[in-house]
Design a protein around this motif. Sequence first.
Motif, PDB file in Angstrom:
ATOM      1  N   VAL A   1      82.572  55.128 116.975  1.00 54.02           N
ATOM      2  CA  VAL A   1      81.245  55.220 116.362  1.00 54.02           C
ATOM      3  C   VAL A   1      80.770  56.668 116.394  1.00 54.02           C
ATOM      4  O   VAL A   1      80.309  57.209 115.387  1.00 54.02           O
ATOM      5  CB  VAL A   1      80.239  54.290 117.071  1.00 54.02           C
ATOM      6  CG1 VAL A   1      78.805  54.596 116.648  1.00 54.02           C
ATOM      7  CG2 VAL A   1      80.569  52.828 116.785  1.00 54.02           C
ATOM      8  N   ALA A   2      80.899  57.304 117.560  1.00 51.25           N
ATOM      9  CA  ALA A   2      80.447  58.688 117.706  1.00 51.25           C
ATOM     10  C   ALA A   2      81.213  59.624 116.780  1.00 51.25           C
ATOM     11  O   ALA A   2      80.615  60.499 116.130  1.00 51.25           O
ATOM     12  CB  ALA A   2      80.590  59.136 119.156  1.00 51.25           C
ATOM     13  N   ALA A   3      82.528  59.435 116.700  1.00 57.50           N
ATOM     14  CA  ALA A   3      83.348  60.304 115.849  1.00 57.50           C
ATOM     15  C   ALA A   3      82.963  60.159 114.382  1.00 57.50           C
ATOM     16  O   ALA A   3      82.900  61.146 113.641  1.00 57.50           O
ATOM     17  CB  ALA A   3      84.830  59.980 116.058  1.00 57.50           C
ATOM     18  N   ARG A   4      82.702  58.936 113.949  1.00 60.79           N
ATOM     19  CA  ARG A   4      82.310  58.720 112.553  1.00 60.79           C
ATOM     20  C   ARG A   4      80.934  59.334 112.282  1.00 60.79           C
ATOM     21  O   ARG A   4      80.704  59.928 111.233  1.00 60.79           O
ATOM     22  CB  ARG A   4      82.322  57.228 112.213  1.00 60.79           C
ATOM     23  CG  ARG A   4      82.066  56.935 110.756  1.00 60.79           C
ATOM     24  CD  ARG A   4      83.133  57.535 109.858  1.00 60.79           C
ATOM     25  NE  ARG A   4      82.733  57.398 108.463  1.00 60.79           N
ATOM     26  CZ  ARG A   4      83.019  58.272 107.513  1.00 60.79           C
ATOM     27  NH1 ARG A   4      83.744  59.347 107.770  1.00 60.79           N
ATOM     28  NH2 ARG A   4      82.604  58.074 106.284  1.00 60.79           N
ATOM     29  N   CYS A   5      80.020  59.206 113.240  1.00 57.77           N
ATOM     30  CA  CYS A   5      78.698  59.829 113.097  1.00 57.77           C
ATOM     31  C   CYS A   5      78.819  61.346 112.989  1.00 57.77           C
ATOM     32  O   CYS A   5      78.075  61.986 112.242  1.00 57.77           O
ATOM     33  CB  CYS A   5      77.797  59.442 114.268  1.00 57.77           C
ATOM     34  SG  CYS A   5      77.177  57.751 114.184  1.00 57.77           S
ATOM     35  N   ASP A   6      79.775  61.916 113.742  1.00 52.74           N
ATOM     36  CA  ASP A   6      80.001  63.361 113.686  1.00 52.74           C
ATOM     37  C   ASP A   6      80.445  63.812 112.297  1.00 52.74           C
ATOM     38  O   ASP A   6      80.202  64.950 111.905  1.00 52.74           O
ATOM     39  CB  ASP A   6      81.058  63.780 114.711  1.00 52.74           C
ATOM     40  CG  ASP A   6      80.566  63.705 116.137  1.00 52.74           C
ATOM     41  OD1 ASP A   6      79.337  63.590 116.350  1.00 52.74           O
ATOM     42  OD2 ASP A   6      81.418  63.758 117.056  1.00 52.74           O
TER      43      ASP A   6
ATOM     44  N   ARG B   1      73.794  49.571 114.256  1.00 48.60           N
ATOM     45  CA  ARG B   1      73.718  48.130 114.504  1.00 48.60           C
ATOM     46  C   ARG B   1      74.898  47.649 115.351  1.00 48.60           C
ATOM     47  O   ARG B   1      74.765  46.729 116.159  1.00 48.60           O
ATOM     48  CB  ARG B   1      73.688  47.373 113.180  1.00 48.60           C
ATOM     49  CG  ARG B   1      72.376  47.502 112.428  1.00 48.60           C
ATOM     50  CD  ARG B   1      72.491  46.907 111.039  1.00 48.60           C
ATOM     51  NE  ARG B   1      71.222  46.900 110.331  1.00 48.60           N
ATOM     52  CZ  ARG B   1      71.106  46.671 109.028  1.00 48.60           C
ATOM     53  NH1 ARG B   1      72.180  46.420 108.285  1.00 48.60           N
ATOM     54  NH2 ARG B   1      69.921  46.683 108.453  1.00 48.60           N
ATOM     55  N   LYS B   2      76.049  48.287 115.143  1.00 50.82           N
ATOM     56  CA  LYS B   2      77.255  47.887 115.874  1.00 50.82           C
ATOM     57  C   LYS B   2      77.094  48.083 117.378  1.00 50.82           C
ATOM     58  O   LYS B   2      77.624  47.301 118.168  1.00 50.82           O
ATOM     59  CB  LYS B   2      78.454  48.699 115.363  1.00 50.82           C
ATOM     60  CG  LYS B   2      79.752  48.370 116.037  1.00 50.82           C
ATOM     61  CD  LYS B   2      80.901  49.145 115.432  1.00 50.82           C
ATOM     62  CE  LYS B   2      82.212  48.777 116.117  1.00 50.82           C
ATOM     63  NZ  LYS B   2      83.361  49.441 115.490  1.00 50.82           N
ATOM     64  N   ILE B   3      76.359  49.131 117.774  1.00 48.07           N
ATOM     65  CA  ILE B   3      76.237  49.396 119.207  1.00 48.07           C
ATOM     66  C   ILE B   3      74.910  48.901 119.797  1.00 48.07           C
ATOM     67  O   ILE B   3      74.687  49.020 121.000  1.00 48.07           O
ATOM     68  CB  ILE B   3      76.455  50.892 119.534  1.00 48.07           C
ATOM     69  CG1 ILE B   3      75.374  51.774 118.925  1.00 48.07           C
ATOM     70  CG2 ILE B   3      77.850  51.326 119.119  1.00 48.07           C
ATOM     71  CD1 ILE B   3      75.401  53.214 119.418  1.00 48.07           C
ATOM     72  N   LYS B   4      74.062  48.325 118.960  1.00 51.71           N
ATOM     73  CA  LYS B   4      72.798  47.787 119.468  1.00 51.71           C
ATOM     74  C   LYS B   4      73.088  46.644 120.451  1.00 51.71           C
ATOM     75  O   LYS B   4      73.929  45.793 120.190  1.00 51.71           O
ATOM     76  CB  LYS B   4      71.938  47.272 118.300  1.00 51.71           C
ATOM     77  CG  LYS B   4      70.541  46.879 118.722  1.00 51.71           C
ATOM     78  CD  LYS B   4      69.706  46.464 117.527  1.00 51.71           C
ATOM     79  CE  LYS B   4      68.312  46.069 118.003  1.00 51.71           C
ATOM     80  NZ  LYS B   4      67.511  45.521 116.929  1.00 51.71           N
ATOM     81  N   ASN B   5      72.407  46.663 121.569  1.00 48.34           N
ATOM     82  CA  ASN B   5      72.553  45.667 122.634  1.00 48.34           C
ATOM     83  C   ASN B   5      73.877  45.750 123.385  1.00 48.34           C
ATOM     84  O   ASN B   5      74.138  44.926 124.260  1.00 48.34           O
ATOM     85  CB  ASN B   5      72.345  44.234 122.113  1.00 48.34           C
ATOM     86  CG  ASN B   5      70.971  44.050 121.503  1.00 48.34           C
ATOM     87  OD1 ASN B   5      69.982  44.556 122.029  1.00 48.34           O
ATOM     88  ND2 ASN B   5      70.911  43.330 120.398  1.00 48.34           N
ATOM     89  N   VAL B   6      74.731  46.695 123.053  1.00 47.61           N
ATOM     90  CA  VAL B   6      75.994  46.883 123.789  1.00 47.61           C
ATOM     91  C   VAL B   6      76.193  48.368 124.101  1.00 47.61           C
ATOM     92  O   VAL B   6      77.317  48.873 124.107  1.00 47.61           O
ATOM     93  CB  VAL B   6      77.218  46.318 123.020  1.00 47.61           C
ATOM     94  CG1 VAL B   6      77.194  44.801 123.010  1.00 47.61           C
ATOM     95  CG2 VAL B   6      77.295  46.880 121.618  1.00 47.61           C
TER      96      VAL B   6
END
Length: 193
Positions: free
Chosen positions: A62-67, A134-139
């Motif tokens: 997720v972080a890499a894609r956001c980058d 949304r993928k990382i929400k609550n996790v």
Amino acid sequence: MTQNPKYSYKALELILDSRDVTVGGGSASAVSAAMAAGLIGMVARLSTKKDYGLSAAAHEEVAARCDVLAPELMQGSLDDMAAFAMIKAAFGLPKESDEEKQARAKAINDAAVQAALTPYENARRAMEVLELGRKIKNVSNPAAGSDLLIGLHLSEIGVKGCIMNMEANMPLIKDAEKIELLKGYIIQLNSKL
């Protein structure tokens, strides 16, 4: 303020200048989504040291894609300004003869198509940022929960603002096929919000 060399802050500087009429909601929406990508990527990285219900590898993805998305959206903000400049230039073309009128009308239409497609690309990227959030929400790391919520809100604003920018440019388009294509894009984006 220390500037990260991988980002162009020109878009942000222009958005903060109330005298610059080349910058509008489309550019601001792209910057909003770029900021969201930075926040969501940060939260994902802050969630790799402990098990919050999603693997460290998934958070890192997720972080890499956001980058990748953040600088693309900053560039998208500049692209939106350039698209507006095309419309402005097209309206400035001469319109004395019939040939000039036809050339001007075509230039306005072509510029308007570009000015609607540019925010579509930005909206598509902003939607991807929203989905990553949304993928990382609550996790993810609850200590960064407010950062994640702000990222989610900023990315949603990014999508909605880009849609509004598309709609603002569509009345200048005379090509019915392009209008239908753009309407389809808007329906698709709205269905994911």
